[in-house]
Design a protein around this motif. Structure first.
Motif: not given
Lengths: 118, 516
Positions: B90-94, B98-102, B425-429
């Protein structure tokens, strides 16, 4: 995550820093008591009921929650926009669709947890 | 580890020698592609997805994991596999979606740099300092592990073992940079998988397959069906209660580990396209499925074949000595060394990247008054690679007497995990998250985590208190960041461009690229 990264021992170490010298009634004993007084009640109030409720649940709920985690992840990637999933790919052939990749990655995990989870 | 060296034949030594020479040759080959700091630290942003995925997996599993993970499975059974299954996928999918593109689109070299852009210099510095200490300590203890390993296998003096490992890894990491690290990792993954698969096949053959394993273990006193259950009840005394495994390990701890670890994310930052960065994380998920079979199942097979281990003996070395013929033993040694070296080179390269990008660069810009040139970054990076290795090798022998320093560093990092995930997480969303909010979430969250650790089992009434500590520290840091952000001035939109959901760069734009 790797097993050696597990913080179990490190947490004990953190506790040991404050507990050090507790026998002679030094600052660490007082610090630990102060922490216990300050954080213990609110954390117990938050965690206690959740803890008791989780303990009362049958193991079938555990399997359902695990399946839920994997299934939600699988559904979520299919909700993502196609352009976002393919961004940067040399073409948009079906085998470069990362939503399919995610499903292929997740299915064996679901099978393993159905087999060995219960 | 001493057990491992028993009965080694000449062919085993030849295999180990060929393996080490192969790593050195492949690694050094990539030096010809390194002409700038970007080449050294991010492989010229040209890594393909398959290399990223394989490198993440092999960097993640060290030689220590091969031994201690199998020992834990020997004692507790298959629930151990959760750390690589629910604790990874699940972490690798997240991370991938979510994170890698940013991270990738921001064009940064390091995660602290990302945090610095999104929040402020203080957040960047704290995160960089913690990661640096962690990586230096890890590097040092890995060199010591390597020395112990070479001492037991080849009879080399500890100091010789440390310096041989440092020189071999140093040559290809300093010359070939991340490309050499990742491509040698690919070779090391193959060696590690072949070696451990050979042990698994021999073990399962000997015990009569899965049904033989189950039958044999259930016949042993004190062991029951729970030995073969991935999810264990939420009761006092359970090592891995299911709510901790699913909600804390599966969602919070593993995500924090993967998205906040420079050694993991640097591969994604060096991807040739955003698609490769995301696909690399998913490829890692595919290989992760096999890790429990290759690492933990031999531990369980050892339980069936050798129910009573002598004091001080480990499961996997005992199984190797009991089952493996000459030649295969050498392969198994190469697998151990592959696991070791792949972690050393990854941490070395990432450590130097953070040092150059987050520690030296701000000083350079402030005191020299202009940006660091790419060529200067390359020379500095290579010099720092040598310097960091020298420092780690100098400190490594001290681990013979005490591992206190390593424990302190590991503790420090683990205390930052929940808070780091919360601010990322908050930084991105959340556009409204401010620099002060991030800094407060990180530091106050750290203090609370420390407090919860001290209370530990007294509050959580569980052997696995750390699972719940991570869970609560994440939520606490999240709340602190939100409150402080709302009390402080909003960040200007220009600062958030490309870093926050809804303010991403359009598909047609070339992502900005920072210099190291």
């Amino acid at each position: 995550m790797p097993y050696s990264f597990l913080p179990a021992d490190h947490f004990q170490f953190a506790a040991a820093i404050v507990r050090a010298g507790a026998d002679d009634g030094s600052w660490s004993e007082r610090a630990q008591q102060a922490l216990q007084d300050a954080l213990g009640p609110p954390i117990k109030a938050l965690h206690g009921p959740v803890d008791a409720w989780l303990g009362s649940l049958p193991m079938s709920v555990a399997v359902a929650c695990t399946m839920g985690l994997y299934v939600v992840a699988m559904v979520w990637v299919w909700v993502l926009r196609r352009e976002f999933v393919f961004r940067g790919a040399p073409d948009q052939r079906w085998w470069r669709d990362l939503r399919i990749w995610s499903t292929v990655v997740l299915l064996p995990y679901i099978a393993v947890y159905i087999w060995l989870g219960r | 580890m001493n057990q491992l060296a028993e009965g080694l034949a000449s062919i085993d030594y030849v295999i180990i020698g060929v393996y080490m020479a192969g790593v050195l040759i492949i690694g050094s080959y990539f030096a010809k592609y390194v002409h700038s700091a970007s080449d050294l630290f991010l492989a010229g942003r040209a890594l393909p997805f398959w290399a990223i995925g394989m490198s993440i997996v092999v960097s993640d599993i060290g030689a220590i994991d091969l031994i201690t993970g199998a020992d834990a499975a020997y004692q507790r059974g298959i629930a151990q596999a959760n750390f690589d299954w629910i604790g990874s996928v699940p972490a690798l999918l997240i991370a991938a979606f979510i994170f890698v593109p940013y991270y990738w689109r921001a064009g940064v070299f390091t995660l602290p740099e990302f945090l610095g852009r999104r929040y402020n210099a203080g957040t960047r510095w704290i995160h960089a300092l913690v990661l640096l200490l962690f990586m230096l300590g890890t590097l040092s203890i890995m060199l010591w592990t390597s020395a112990v390993f070479l001492n037991n296998v080849l009879g080399w003096d500890h100091l010789v073992g440390i310096w041989v490992t440092a020189v071999v890894v140093g040559i290809y990491t300093a010359s070939g940079g991340l490309a050499a690290v990742v491509m040698t990792d690919v070779m090391q993954l193959v060696v590690m998988f072949v070696g451990t698969a050979a042990l698994l096949v021999l073990g399962m053959w000997e015990i009569g397959g899965w049904s033989g394993l189950v039958e044999n273990i259930l016949a042993q006193p004190g062991l029951d069906q729970d030995y073969f259950r991935l999810l264990l009840p939420h009761e006092p005394g359970t090592a891995y209660p299911w709510p901790g495994m699913v909600f804390s390990l599966g969602i919070i701890m593993s995500t924090a580990y993967f998205v906040g670890n420079q050694a993991v994310m640097q591969r994604a930052l060096g991807a040739r396209t955003e698609w490769d960065a995301k696909a690399g994380m998913l490829t890692a998920g595919i290989f992760k499925l096999l890790i429990p079979a290759l690492v933990f199942l031999p531990g369980m097979a050892a339980r069936a074949l050798i129910p009573e281990l002598a004091p001080g003996e480990a499961a996997v070395p005992s199984l190797i000595n009991a089952l493996m013929p000459a030649g295969l033993k050498g392969l198994m040694f190469a697998a151990f060394f592959a696991a070791l070296m792949s972690s050393v080179d990854s941490y070395l390269n990432s450590c130097v990247t953070i040092f150059t990008s987050d520690v030296y660069r701000p000083f350079h810009e402030r005191f020299v008054g202009r940006q660091m040139s790419d060529l200067f970054g390359l020379v500095l990076g290579r010099m720092l690679t040598v310097g960091v290795l020298l420092a780690a090798a100098w400190y490594a022998p001290r681990f013979e007497e005490s591992t206190t320093l390593y424990d302190v560093i590991q503790t420090l990092l683990s205390l930052f995990q929940g808070p780091t995930l919360a601010i990322l997480l908050l930084g991105i969303f959340w556009h409204r998250a401010t620099g002060w909010g991030g800094l407060a979430g990180l530091t106050i969250g750290f203090c609370l985590t420390f407090g919860l650790n001290v209370l530990g089992e007294a509050v959580f009434m569980s052997e696995a208190a750390y699972l719940y500590v991570s869970f609560w520290s994440f939520w606490f840091a999240l709340v602190v960041t939100v409150i402080v952000s709302l009390l402080t001035r909003k960040e200007p939109s220009a600062k958030l461009e490309g870093l926050v959901y809804g303010l991403v760069i359009s598909d047609d734009d070339e992502p900005p690229r920072s210099t190291p």
